[in-house]
Design a protein around this motif. Structure first.
Motif, PDB file in Angstrom:
ATOM      1  N   LEU A 226       1.864 -12.107   5.724  1.00 21.04           N
ATOM      2  CA  LEU A 226       0.438 -12.254   5.978  1.00 21.04           C
ATOM      3  C   LEU A 226      -0.291 -11.017   5.481  1.00 21.04           C
ATOM      4  O   LEU A 226       0.147  -9.885   5.706  1.00 21.04           O
ATOM      5  CB  LEU A 226       0.176 -12.443   7.474  1.00 21.04           C
ATOM      6  N   ARG A 227      -1.427 -11.237   4.821  1.00 19.33           N
ATOM      7  CA  ARG A 227      -2.306 -10.150   4.382  1.00 19.33           C
ATOM      8  C   ARG A 227      -3.621 -10.242   5.153  1.00 19.33           C
ATOM      9  O   ARG A 227      -4.163 -11.329   5.325  1.00 19.33           O
ATOM     10  CB  ARG A 227      -2.611 -10.256   2.888  1.00 19.33           C
ATOM     11  N   PHE A 228      -4.141  -9.097   5.556  1.00 15.27           N
ATOM     12  CA  PHE A 228      -5.427  -9.081   6.246  1.00 15.27           C
ATOM     13  C   PHE A 228      -6.014  -7.680   6.119  1.00 15.27           C
ATOM     14  O   PHE A 228      -5.333  -6.736   5.667  1.00 15.27           O
ATOM     15  CB  PHE A 228      -5.279  -9.475   7.726  1.00 15.27           C
ATOM     16  N   ASP A 229      -7.279  -7.539   6.496  1.00 19.64           N
ATOM     17  CA  ASP A 229      -7.917  -6.226   6.467  1.00 19.64           C
ATOM     18  C   ASP A 229      -7.258  -5.297   7.484  1.00 19.64           C
ATOM     19  O   ASP A 229      -6.619  -5.753   8.447  1.00 19.64           O
ATOM     20  CB  ASP A 229      -9.414  -6.352   6.772  1.00 19.64           C
ATOM     21  N   ASP A 230      -7.418  -4.006   7.273  1.00 17.10           N
ATOM     22  CA  ASP A 230      -6.847  -3.021   8.191  1.00 17.10           C
ATOM     23  C   ASP A 230      -7.223  -3.323   9.640  1.00 17.10           C
ATOM     24  O   ASP A 230      -8.395  -3.590   9.958  1.00 17.10           O
ATOM     25  CB  ASP A 230      -7.358  -1.618   7.853  1.00 17.10           C
TER      26      ASP A 230
ATOM     27  N   ARG B  74       1.348  -0.913   6.114  1.00 20.70           N
ATOM     28  CA  ARG B  74      -0.045  -0.648   5.723  1.00 20.70           C
ATOM     29  C   ARG B  74      -0.059  -0.444   4.214  1.00 20.70           C
ATOM     30  O   ARG B  74       0.323   0.621   3.710  1.00 20.70           O
ATOM     31  CB  ARG B  74      -0.609   0.577   6.424  1.00 20.70           C
ATOM     32  N   ALA B  75      -0.461  -1.466   3.494  1.00 16.66           N
ATOM     33  CA  ALA B  75      -0.510  -1.396   2.035  1.00 16.66           C
ATOM     34  C   ALA B  75      -1.772  -0.668   1.601  1.00 16.66           C
ATOM     35  O   ALA B  75      -2.846  -0.881   2.170  1.00 16.66           O
ATOM     36  CB  ALA B  75      -0.498  -2.802   1.446  1.00 16.66           C
ATOM     37  N   PRO B  76      -1.669   0.185   0.601  1.00 16.49           N
ATOM     38  CA  PRO B  76      -2.877   0.843   0.082  1.00 16.49           C
ATOM     39  C   PRO B  76      -3.776  -0.161  -0.620  1.00 16.49           C
ATOM     40  O   PRO B  76      -3.340  -1.248  -1.011  1.00 16.49           O
ATOM     41  CB  PRO B  76      -2.313   1.874  -0.902  1.00 16.49           C
TER      42      PRO B  76
ATOM     43  N   ASN C  42      -1.889  -3.717   7.725  1.00 12.49           N
ATOM     44  CA  ASN C  42      -2.569  -4.851   7.081  1.00 12.49           C
ATOM     45  C   ASN C  42      -1.596  -5.863   6.469  1.00 12.49           C
ATOM     46  O   ASN C  42      -2.018  -6.757   5.736  1.00 12.49           O
ATOM     47  CB  ASN C  42      -3.557  -4.369   6.015  1.00 12.49           C
ATOM     48  N   ARG C  43      -0.306  -5.698   6.739  1.00 16.42           N
ATOM     49  CA  ARG C  43       0.695  -6.652   6.279  1.00 16.42           C
ATOM     50  C   ARG C  43       1.652  -6.955   7.427  1.00 16.42           C
ATOM     51  O   ARG C  43       2.080  -6.051   8.158  1.00 16.42           O
ATOM     52  CB  ARG C  43       1.523  -6.096   5.098  1.00 16.42           C
TER      53      ARG C  43
END
Length: 691
Positions: free
Chosen positions: A450-454, A480-482, A408-409
């Motif tokens: 960039l950040r986005f949903d899994d 994959r950020a928690p 997600n990152r």
């Protein structure tokens, strides 16, 4: 426009081994070596600590007595320790703010620490911070306000000599300085040695900036200089904590000066800029820049701080976070705790780079050279990069994990010693036998996150869609950020509709409305118009981790309430609109009485009331002493409670008053004394407690 690359670029070119393939030509304005070192810092602290700390002001007038400056526990080592533990790389101190008080014993003024009671006039805050930074491996930066509301010569040439003398003191006596901060606030009312007048200056020309800056260049050649115009680092154009989604390190700097009227262009910069002047995002952890006891409960939330991180560092800027040191001379415990939490979140977000060990393949490699192939983006070395043949300004790079991977990152860096080149890019994932777009953006620069949903995929494709010249991509990292597991926010409007908000996407929210443990799955707002407790918890369904449980106590709704006795005033609705940021203040044109009467619509058995003072910048009208009366018919009144809200000026949180139950349809709430003895009354929210 072409410029010579920095000195360190030559070293990289000479040490490239047998592959003699030449690198692309640089394009446009380029960063200097000092700017590249600044780019690498990314996250550092601003410390606003000076006379204003002790006068409870943001901008002092200049006539304050040095005797007011007297921190009881000043410890610059504590500042350095907190900043180091937060992952910061340096500290910039307000050595002199607009009021002219100097935190070092300047030889050129008496308006300094040498005439304060702190350490019997023998102290030097700049020295103590310089020593603390050295001990903790941090870099030192200094802010020296060009405006001086104390100095009698401000506005003429004599002041310019004074200002430059002080600049030389700071640049000479405290070791290496990494950044010098020049503010854009210049000229206005002030003490000015007792003149007490308004003095305006030509902000563009008065300070003779080319010669003033030369002092820094000579005495601190490695220091970058900040202002609206740079010359090395520019203001981002706001103090809310964000850079533009499009953010060029380039600027037509000759069009700017400190206090420039065209500051709205600064969040984005200029695609055709002729100078390398990257953006610095300066924002305070509290509403104010200096410490105010009334803001102890208004430290930015963890979610807000995390968003600022991604909207600054994640958008090709640096993150300069202000810490208002308190009157003790310490970073307040609440601020330090939020910094600790922020660091933990960032460490967890970037704990495991999923791209390590992946296979890479590029659509084009410069002259099919090993030196510039796709593997350079994952080798962990910023000074190596993937690039394409000359005049090939688009290209794709595929990252093959070899198995389905959830992330997600997405972090990407250009090799900016060759110039900022990419104008537009996109990201795709390989799913169900085809490529699917998940995000598109514009500039990259030194770093873009960039950040986005899994999403889950076995392959990722990074596409350069438009570039000024052949792209030079140094780094790609995937994580994959928690989920951010903060307790959810529970909100209810005046109609009785409850909304629950998590602080991250993709979380499951469970709640209860009967006081039990939250087990119901929240998927839409629900009605809860009576008394009771609503509880909620945020759950990461992947890890199984849960946030702490949030609890909100609700009483009867205010839908049928009305204010009586006042002329028409649209702001009266703010008294019980359930929105803490709106404020009602009485004015002379409406009613000079410092009271408000409310019709509850029907008789209720009351056992107390709640009062929320203003939560915005101005606390004017905050009630220090109150009286509360009730009536069943609106004519015959009974006094129920009189008292004071202790310490409300320093801690303006919701106040709750409890009394023996009493029937009432009408209530009268009066201000007997305002915190500053002003003839005004203010209410952000008012509520009642029923039996």
């Amino acid at each position: 426009m072409f410029r010579n690359a920095p000195i360190f670029l030559a070293f990289v070119l000479l040490s490239s081994g047998c592959d003699k393939t030449p690198p692309p030509l640089s394009i446009g304005a380029l960063p200097t070596e000092r700017q590249m070192k600044w780019h690498e810092m990314q996250f550092y602290a601003f410390v606003h600590f000076n006379m204003n700390t002790f006068t409870d002001m943001e901008w002092g007038l200049g006539g304050e007595s040095p005797e007011l400056f007297n921190p009881s526990e000043l410890d610059c080592r504590q500042w350095a320790r907190v900043c180091k533990d937060a992952g910061m790389k340096g500290i910039i101190l307000t050595a002199k703010h607009h009021d002219g008080f100097c935190l070092w014993p300047s030889a050129f003024t008496e308006h300094s620490v040498k005439n304060s009671p702190w350490k019997n006039g023998q102290g030097d805050v700049v020295r103590e911070l310089a020593d603390a930074c050295k001990e903790y491996g941090l870099k030192l930066g200094l802010y020296l306000s060009p405006w001086d509301r104390n100095h009698p010569e401000y506005g003429n040439e004599k002041y310019l000599d004074y200002y430059r003398n002080q600049l030389r003191e700071l640049m000479t006596n405290y070791g290496e300085v990494f950044e010098v901060w020049f503010d854009g606030a210049n000229g206005g009312t002030g003490f000015y040695g007792g003149a007490n007048e308004n003095r305006r200056v030509d902000r563009k020309n008065y300070y003779d900036w080319p010669n003033t800056r030369q002092i820094v260049r000579v005495l601190q050649p490695n220091a970058v200089m900040f202002s609206d115009a740079g010359p090395d680092v520019r203001w981002v154009g706001n103090e809310q904590g964000w850079a533009g989604e499009t953010n060029w390190c380039l600027l037509r700097a000759n069009e700017f000066y400190p206090g420039s009227p065209n500051w709205r262009e600064l969040p984005v910069g200029h695609e055709d800029g002729t100078y390398w002047v990257p953006a610095e995002v300066d924002v305070s952890i509290r509403p104010g820049w200096f410490y105010h006891p009334s803001e102890d409960h208004r430290v930015k939330s963890l979610k807000t701080l995390v968003d600022i991180y991604y909207n600054s560092i994640g958008r090709n800027a640096s993150f300069l976070l202000n810490l208002p040191v308190d009157r003790r001379g310490l970073i307040h415990e609440t601020d330090a705790e939020q910094l600790r939490k922020l660091n933990l979140v960032i460490q967890r977000d970037f704990e495991k780079n999923l791209i390590k060990g992946a296979n890479t393949q590029a659509s084009n490699v410069r002259k099919q050279s090993v030196r510039f192939n796709s593997k350079k983006v994952i080798d962990g070395d910023y000074n190596t990069y993937w690039t394409t043949d000359d005049f090939v300004t688009t290209g794709s790079l595929v990252i093959d994990f070899g198995k389905k991977t959830t992330f997600n990152r997405f972090l990407v860096q250009e090799y900016v010693p060759l110039g900022q080149r990419v104008e537009r890019f996109s990201l795709e994932i390989y799913q169900d036998g085809k490529w699917q777009a998940i995000m598109g953006q514009t500039t990259i620069g030194y770093k873009r996150i960039l950040r986005f949903d899994d999403v889950t995929a076995s392959k990722v494709r990074f596409n350069v869609l438009q570039s000024k010249a052949c792209p030079a991509i140094s780094t790609i990292e995937i994580y994959r950020a928690p989920k951010l597991l903060e307790p959810p926010a529970i909100l209810r409007d005046k109609y009785g509709t409850v909304t629950i908000e998590g602080f991250d996407t993709g979380l499951q929210i469970k709640y209860s409305d009967d006081g039990t443990e939250p087990t119901k799955v929240y998927d839409e707002p629900f009605e809860f118009s009576g008394k009771g407790h609503v509880k909620a918890v945020a759950i990461d369904t992947v890890s199984g981790e849960s946030s702490e449980i949030a609890v909100r106590d609700f009483d009867i709704i205010s839908l049928n309430w009305s204010v009586i006795g006042y002329k028409s005033d649209n702001s009266l609705k703010f008294i019980f609109d359930t929105f803490a940021q709106s404020v009602w203040r009485n004015t002379e044109s409406l009613n000079t009485a410092q009271e408000v009467s409310i019709d509850l619509g029907s008789v209720q058995l009351l056992v107390g009331f709640t009062y929320l003072p203003p939560q915005v910048a101005s606390l004017d009208g905050t009630i220090a002493e109150y009286s509360f009366a009730v009536s069943e018919n609106g004519k015959d009144w009974t006094d129920i409670s009189t008292g004071e809200f202790s310490n409300i000026k320093n801690n303006p949180v919701q106040q709750t008053v409890i009394f023996t139950k009493v029937p009432a349809r009408y209530i009268r709430f009066a201000s007997l004394r305002e915190i500053n003895d002003k003839p005004v009354m203010a209410i952000a929210e008012f509520g009642v407690l029923t039996y």
